[in-house]
Design a protein around this motif. Structure first.
Motif, PDB file in Angstrom:
ATOM      1  N   SER A  78      30.640  65.060  11.625  1.00 12.85           N
ATOM      2  CA  SER A  78      30.578  65.629  10.281  1.00 12.85           C
ATOM      3  C   SER A  78      31.976  65.540   9.693  1.00 12.85           C
ATOM      4  N   ILE A  79      32.034  65.617   8.387  1.00 12.22           N
ATOM      5  CA  ILE A  79      33.303  65.556   7.680  1.00 12.22           C
ATOM      6  C   ILE A  79      33.456  66.843   6.882  1.00 12.22           C
ATOM      7  N   GLU A  80      34.601  67.448   6.985  1.00 10.63           N
ATOM      8  CA  GLU A  80      34.920  68.608   6.152  1.00 10.63           C
ATOM      9  C   GLU A  80      35.914  68.140   5.093  1.00 10.63           C
ATOM     10  N   VAL A  81      35.622  68.457   3.843  1.00  4.22           N
ATOM     11  CA  VAL A  81      36.477  68.086   2.723  1.00  4.22           C
ATOM     12  C   VAL A  81      37.277  69.318   2.326  1.00  4.22           C
ATOM     13  N   ILE A  82      38.590  69.170   2.333  1.00  6.54           N
ATOM     14  CA  ILE A  82      39.463  70.279   1.942  1.00  6.54           C
ATOM     15  C   ILE A  82      40.173  69.884   0.653  1.00  6.54           C
ATOM     16  N   ASP A  83      39.877  70.611  -0.411  1.00  3.47           N
ATOM     17  CA  ASP A  83      40.519  70.393  -1.705  1.00  3.47           C
ATOM     18  C   ASP A  83      41.770  71.269  -1.717  1.00  3.47           C
TER      19      ASP A  83
ATOM     20  N   ARG B 163      36.972  74.499   0.665  1.00  2.93           N
ATOM     21  CA  ARG B 163      36.489  73.683   1.774  1.00  2.93           C
ATOM     22  C   ARG B 163      35.004  73.476   1.611  1.00  2.93           C
ATOM     23  N   ARG B 164      34.559  72.264   1.989  1.00  3.58           N
ATOM     24  CA  ARG B 164      33.142  71.960   1.931  1.00  3.58           C
ATOM     25  C   ARG B 164      32.809  70.962   3.028  1.00  3.58           C
ATOM     26  N   GLY B 165      31.723  71.205   3.725  1.00  3.52           N
ATOM     27  CA  GLY B 165      31.301  70.302   4.781  1.00  3.52           C
ATOM     28  C   GLY B 165      30.256  69.325   4.282  1.00  3.52           C
ATOM     29  N   LEU B 166      30.263  68.112   4.841  1.00  2.09           N
ATOM     30  CA  LEU B 166      29.243  67.114   4.527  1.00  2.09           C
ATOM     31  C   LEU B 166      28.114  67.223   5.533  1.00  2.09           C
ATOM     32  N   ASP B 167      27.008  66.589   5.202  1.00  2.00           N
ATOM     33  CA  ASP B 167      25.887  66.514   6.138  1.00  2.00           C
ATOM     34  C   ASP B 167      26.345  65.846   7.422  1.00  2.00           C
ATOM     35  N   ILE B 168      25.499  65.951   8.423  1.00  2.00           N
ATOM     36  CA  ILE B 168      25.775  65.273   9.691  1.00  2.00           C
ATOM     37  C   ILE B 168      25.777  63.765   9.432  1.00  2.00           C
ATOM     38  N   LEU B 169      26.797  63.105   9.896  1.00  2.00           N
ATOM     39  CA  LEU B 169      26.954  61.668   9.720  1.00  2.00           C
ATOM     40  C   LEU B 169      26.578  60.950  11.009  1.00  2.00           C
ATOM     41  N   PRO B 170      26.246  59.660  10.913  1.00  2.00           N
ATOM     42  CA  PRO B 170      26.042  58.895  12.144  1.00  2.00           C
ATOM     43  C   PRO B 170      27.382  58.721  12.851  1.00  2.00           C
ATOM     44  N   LYS B 171      27.325  58.447  14.142  1.00  2.00           N
ATOM     45  CA  LYS B 171      28.560  58.186  14.878  1.00  2.00           C
ATOM     46  C   LYS B 171      29.253  57.003  14.228  1.00  2.00           C
ATOM     47  N   PHE B 172      30.563  57.116  13.992  1.00  2.00           N
ATOM     48  CA  PHE B 172      31.293  56.018  13.365  1.00  2.00           C
ATOM     49  C   PHE B 172      32.661  55.860  13.993  1.00  2.00           C
ATOM     50  N   ASP B 173      33.217  54.681  13.819  1.00  2.00           N
ATOM     51  CA  ASP B 173      34.544  54.334  14.317  1.00  2.00           C
ATOM     52  C   ASP B 173      35.564  55.122  13.503  1.00  2.00           C
ATOM     53  N   ALA B 174      36.327  55.963  14.146  1.00  2.00           N
ATOM     54  CA  ALA B 174      37.291  56.813  13.437  1.00  2.00           C
ATOM     55  C   ALA B 174      38.585  56.083  13.085  1.00  2.00           C
ATOM     56  N   SER B 175      38.744  54.842  13.552  1.00  2.00           N
ATOM     57  CA  SER B 175      39.946  54.086  13.191  1.00  2.00           C
ATOM     58  C   SER B 175      39.855  53.688  11.718  1.00  2.00           C
ATOM     59  N   PRO B 176      40.962  53.288  11.096  1.00  2.00           N
ATOM     60  CA  PRO B 176      40.933  52.939   9.671  1.00  2.00           C
ATOM     61  C   PRO B 176      39.949  51.830   9.299  1.00  2.00           C
ATOM     62  N   ARG B 177      39.493  51.034  10.248  1.00  2.00           N
ATOM     63  CA  ARG B 177      38.533  49.978   9.915  1.00  2.00           C
ATOM     64  C   ARG B 177      37.093  50.482   9.908  1.00  2.00           C
TER      65      ARG B 177
END
Length: 186
Positions: free
Chosen positions: A19-24, A30-44
């Motif tokens: 999940s991603i938390e957005v901090i303004d 603060r606001r959390g996003l829905d559950i995301l699929p597993k993803f590569d956390a590197s910049p690519r």
């Protein structure tokens, strides 16, 4: 990671879930996003739009078929799915590049496997219409297709309809032809 000067993204994981938390920072919210699929956390493995104050968060996945999922970091719109129909799901591999352009407001993804490359380019101003599907039978840059790197393999060239691949070769974003080289050896 910093999405913009005023927005910070925090990735949380629990097993296979992300999940991603957005901090303004400016608004101290603060606001959390829905559950995301597993993803590569590197910049690519993900990208944030440099336009609309970093509103869009892109993540490629093969869950439900090859696609790029777009999340609205403002929480207004449901996630959008950009299908990669030109790729057999069995041939999917983590993209080597994913990037938004600033001025042109486009999103592109590069997938490389077995020395071949596939690049898709969507126009964000035209309801994410697929503009180009470019194929690179021998990889976009000779000698680079099979290298795994943690950084994105391409970036948009500001002010041009062109990509910089692996920090060395410049390609026309419409034709897929190499139009320049910055002179940096492999």
């Amino acid at each position: 990671a910093m999405a913009t000067e005023d927005r910070l993204l925090v990735r949380w994981t629990r097993g296979e879930q992300n999940s991603i938390e957005v901090i303004d920072i400016a608004a101290n919210k603060r606001r959390g996003l829905d559950i995301l699929p597993k993803f590569d956390a590197s910049p690519r493995g993900w990208a944030v739009s440099p336009f609309e104050n970093g509103r869009w968060f892109a993540v490629p996945t093969n869950i439900g078929g090859p696609q790029v999922l777009l999340y609205d970091l403002n929480g207004v719109r449901a996630p959008r799915k950009l299908a990669i129909t030109s790729l057999d799901p069995s041939q999917y591999t983590t993209p080597t590049g994913l990037a938004f352009s600033a001025a042109e407001k486009r999103l592109a993804v590069l997938i490389e496997k077995g020395g071949n490359g596939l690049l898709l380019d969507w126009d964000t101003q035209q309801n994410y219409r697929l503009l180009h599907t470019l194929q690179f039978p021998n990889g976009p840059v000779a000698g680079r297709a099979n290298q795994v790197e943690s950084v994105s393999s391409f970036e948009w060239v500001p002010g041009m309809e062109a990509y910089l691949m692996y920090g060395q070769s410049i390609f026309d974003a419409v034709t897929g032809k190499e139009i320049g080289d910055v002179g940096v050896p492999n």
